[in-house]
Write an enzyme that holds these catalytic residues in place. Structure first.
Site, PDB file in Angstrom:
ATOM      1  N   THR A 206      17.449  26.016  25.292  1.00  0.00           N
ATOM      2  CA  THR A 206      18.339  25.487  23.587  1.00  0.00           C
ATOM      3  C   THR A 206      18.372  23.499  23.600  1.00  0.00           C
ATOM      4  O   THR A 206      18.122  23.250  25.128  1.00  0.00           O
ATOM      5  CB  THR A 206      19.282  25.053  22.441  1.00  0.00           C
ATOM      6  N   ARG A 234      21.256  37.205  13.646  1.00  0.00           N
ATOM      7  CA  ARG A 234      22.597  36.754  15.326  1.00  0.00           C
ATOM      8  C   ARG A 234      22.461  35.720  14.706  1.00  0.00           C
ATOM      9  O   ARG A 234      21.018  34.562  14.668  1.00  0.00           O
ATOM     10  CB  ARG A 234      22.335  37.555  15.938  1.00  0.00           C
ATOM     11  N   GLY A 236      23.412  31.601  16.675  1.00  0.00           N
ATOM     12  CA  GLY A 236      23.883  31.609  18.241  1.00  0.00           C
ATOM     13  C   GLY A 236      25.250  30.486  17.993  1.00  0.00           C
ATOM     14  O   GLY A 236      25.016  29.650  16.725  1.00  0.00           O
ATOM     15  N   ASP A 237      25.327  29.793  18.970  1.00  0.00           N
ATOM     16  CA  ASP A 237      26.365  28.797  18.754  1.00  0.00           C
ATOM     17  C   ASP A 237      25.315  27.278  18.779  1.00  0.00           C
ATOM     18  O   ASP A 237      26.388  26.417  18.662  1.00  0.00           O
ATOM     19  CB  ASP A 237      26.757  28.376  20.702  1.00  0.00           C
ATOM     20  N   THR A 257      24.071  24.353  26.630  1.00  0.00           N
ATOM     21  CA  THR A 257      23.530  25.580  26.409  1.00  0.00           C
ATOM     22  C   THR A 257      22.957  26.858  27.294  1.00  0.00           C
ATOM     23  O   THR A 257      24.076  26.617  27.943  1.00  0.00           O
ATOM     24  CB  THR A 257      21.715  25.078  27.469  1.00  0.00           C
ATOM     25  N   GLY A 260      24.574  31.618  24.202  1.00  0.00           N
ATOM     26  CA  GLY A 260      25.752  31.044  22.864  1.00  0.00           C
ATOM     27  C   GLY A 260      26.951  31.842  22.301  1.00  0.00           C
ATOM     28  O   GLY A 260      27.399  32.298  21.208  1.00  0.00           O
TER      29      GLY A 260
END
Ligand code: ASP
Length: 343
Positions: A206, A234, A236-237, A257, A260
């Site tokens: 990321t 999905r 992610g963080d 990064t 996540g």
């Protein structure tokens, strides 16, 4: 000055970052993607310099360049072969933010996140409705697939859909493709503690960026196409405030990064900012946030970067050999790539 303050030494041919202070303005971003740092810096150098614009421009540059194939279109096809995008941008002055999760068929995820910030009272939009919003706001609708992402997906299909993120399914996802149903059993085997079976250095990344302008206004942001072969839908963080990024002018900012799905359970970016607020250095705060994750998920893989409001930087990582990130300040001349050796 920067050269003295940002202490680096050469160990085994790697320039190793040991924590230190830079000066303002400053741009810091994850991974060795200096073109993103430079794009943000160019924005900060304009007369109407604005940390939010800098973060947006820096993340957009990586989206356009498809940094490592893990930011922007054409990477990380999901189980259906589609690329979807996560991004967020946060204003540390107002604590306002905008984010998109699982954004479909629109390339400029950070731009749409900025529109969520600027043109709604919401913080996050997801999936097809985020796409509708993007189109309303003038972003073009287009396929995010490329020959490369199609061939990654075909290769994965031919490899019996391995690896994937399913657990306890019928058919058994460890040796077959779906469609999957939950295994009907009174007792389902929990995944062993600390496992993160599908993460390696090649299938995710990321851009996480922090910019602080000369007046001390702080912004942070992220953009990614997530994880290869993720379950459709999905998120992610990266678009989650406090997980992928967090910013507060009173203290500083942080970005993350890595895996996540695990990171969002610990809000490491928030944790770093709060630890700095309590007086920790950026480096101790990053290490401590990482330690909290590793205590519960010893095989976790990821990297964290914190930047204090005075431009002090700290980074910590695990699961990679080392982790590189970019820094630019007035004294650095060009963007510098710094590295930390991971625990
Ligand atoms: N954190 C990202 C995600 O889980 C991937 C990465 O940064 O490596 O989507």
């Amino acid at each position: 000055m920067y050269q003295e303050a940002l202490v680096s030494t050469l160990v085994f041919g790697i320039t190793v970052f040991q924590g230190g202070c830079a000066s303002l303005p400053i741009v810091v971003n994850t991974w060795p993607w200096p073109q993103a740092t430079d794009a943000a810096w160019a924005e900060l150098s304009r007369q109407s310099a604005n940390a939010l614009d800098a973060v947006q421009a820096g993340c957009k540059r990586c989206q356009d360049d498809q940094c490592d194939g893990t930011v922007g279109f054409g990477g990380s096809p999901d189980e259906n072969g589609e690329t979807t995008l996560d991004a967020m941008i946060m204003d540390g002055t107002t604590m306002n933010m905008g984010a998109v999760g699982a954004l479909r068929r629109v390339k400029d995820a950070i731009g749409v996140a900025r529109s969520v910030l600027d043109h709604t009272e919401h913080s996050m939009l997801v999936g097809d409705f985020a796409t509708d919003f993007a189109i309303e706001n003038g972003f073009p609708e287009e396929s995010l697939s490329t020959n490369e992402s199609r061939s990654m997906w075909e290769h994965w299909k031919k490899n019996n859909c391995q690896p994937n993120y399913r657990i306890d399914t019928v058919p058994d996802a460890s040796n077959s493709c779906g469609p999957y149903k939950p295994r009907s059993s009174e007792y389902t085997m929990p995944r062993p503690a600390g496992s993160s079976v599908n993460i390696d250095e090649t299938n995710h990344d990321t851009i996480g960026m922090v910019a602080i302008d000369a007046t001390g206004k702080i912004a942070a942001g992220t953009s990614t196409n997530g994880m290869n072969h993720k379950v459709p839908g999905r998120v992610g963080d990266s678009p989650i405030p406090g997980a992928g990024a967090y910013a507060d002018d009173d203290v500083g900012a942080a970005v993350a990064t890595g895996d996540g799905d695990v990171m969002m359970r610990f809000l490491p970016a928030y944790q770093i900012v709060e630890s700095m607020r309590q007086g920790m250095t950026a480096e101790s705060a990053a290490r401590e946030a990482l330690a909290r994750i590793l205590k519960r998920y010893p095989k976790f893989s990821g990297a964290l970067v914190g930047v204090s409001k005075t431009g002090e930087i700290g980074a910590a990582c695990t699961g990679f050999g080392n982790f590189a990130f970019c820094v630019r300040t007035p004294e650095s001349g060009a963007t510098q790539i710094q590295q930390v050796i991971c625990s």
